[in-house]
Write an enzyme that holds these catalytic residues in place. Structure first.
Site, mmCIF file in Angstrom:
data_model
loop_
_atom_site.group_PDB
_atom_site.id
_atom_site.type_symbol
_atom_site.label_atom_id
_atom_site.label_comp_id
_atom_site.label_asym_id
_atom_site.label_seq_id
_atom_site.Cartn_x
_atom_site.Cartn_y
_atom_site.Cartn_z
ATOM 1 N N ARG A 43 0.813 -1.188 0.000
ATOM 2 C CA ARG A 43 0.000 0.000 0.000
ATOM 3 C C ARG A 43 0.856 1.251 0.000
ATOM 4 O O ARG A 43 0.385 2.340 -0.333
ATOM 5 C CB ARG A 43 -0.869 0.021 1.252
ATOM 6 N N GLY A 44 2.100 1.109 0.374
ATOM 7 C CA GLY A 44 2.954 2.270 0.591
ATOM 8 C C GLY A 44 3.146 3.194 -0.578
ATOM 9 O O GLY A 44 3.272 4.400 -0.409
ATOM 10 N N ASP A 100 7.648 2.964 -2.514
ATOM 11 C CA ASP A 100 7.770 4.030 -1.526
ATOM 12 C C ASP A 100 9.159 4.044 -0.909
ATOM 13 O O ASP A 100 9.772 5.087 -0.774
ATOM 14 C CB ASP A 100 6.685 3.926 -0.448
ATOM 15 N N ASP A 103 14.536 -0.841 1.268
ATOM 16 C CA ASP A 103 15.293 -1.095 2.487
ATOM 17 C C ASP A 103 16.336 -2.170 2.171
ATOM 18 O O ASP A 103 17.349 -1.875 1.551
ATOM 19 C CB ASP A 103 14.300 -1.537 3.576
ATOM 20 N N ASP A 159 4.299 3.609 6.519
ATOM 21 C CA ASP A 159 3.469 3.384 7.695
ATOM 22 C C ASP A 159 4.199 2.680 8.827
ATOM 23 O O ASP A 159 5.276 2.118 8.652
ATOM 24 C CB ASP A 159 2.258 2.532 7.319
#
Length: 175
Positions: A43-44, A100, A103, A159
């Site tokens: 969803r990011g 988004d 990492d 989030d």
């Protein structure tokens, strides 16, 4: 739970960067006659992708995948699950994967592996945020917004336990 937060990247900085990324993407795909598909990782990426796609002049499709490697944790589990696959076909098309944050790179590596088997003309990566110090898998990110240190950040789609995505800035939280 009390959460302390400080602004790391302002709303204005994000808006300027999204516009700049749009210009770079426009230049990159200007000569391609292939159809362009933006694939957002839900969803990011949804907030970033919504703003970014309005900065891309070339007509394009939007599609989405849902993948997960975090669950309710602040650290990637390393296990990647594809929860929702693409609705459309990408064979022969130029694909721009919109993320988004990158990492460890494990999630995106798995997504790219799957997408490459579907015969796209090209695949490029665009991410708003990258944490290079956390990278476990080397990825070629053509369109990069911001590089940040290893901090836990939220806002503008990012989030913590499905909260804080709505913030118009990116903030660092202290848990």
């Amino acid at each position: 739970m009390t959460v302390e937060m400080s602004v790391m990247i302002s709303t204005e900085e994000i808006q300027a960067k999204v516009k700049q990324l749009g210009e770079l993407i426009n230049a990159h795909y200007a000569q391609s006659e292939k159809e362009l598909v933006l694939i957002g990782l839900l969803r990011g990426s949804v907030i970033f992708m919504a703003d970014l796609c309005r900065c891309i002049a070339k007509p394009h499709e939007l599609d989405f995948m849902t993948v997960s490697s975090y669950g309710r944790s602040t650290v990637s589990s390393g296990e990647v699950k594809i929860l929702k696959d693409l609705d459309g076909e990408i064979r022969g098309k130029d694909v721009l994967v919109v993320e988004d944050i990158i990492d460890s790179g494990n999630t995106l590596s798995k997504v790219l592996e799957v997408l490459k088997t579907r015969g796209p003309n090209s695949i490029e990566l665009c991410t708003l945020v990258s944490k290079p110090s956390r990278r476990e898998i080397d990825l070629d990110v053509r369109f990069l917004g911001f590089e940040v240190e290893d901090r836990f950040i939220v806002g503008y789609g990012l989030d913590y336990d499905q909260k804080y995505r709505h913030l118009p800035f990116i903030g660092e939280i202290g848990l």
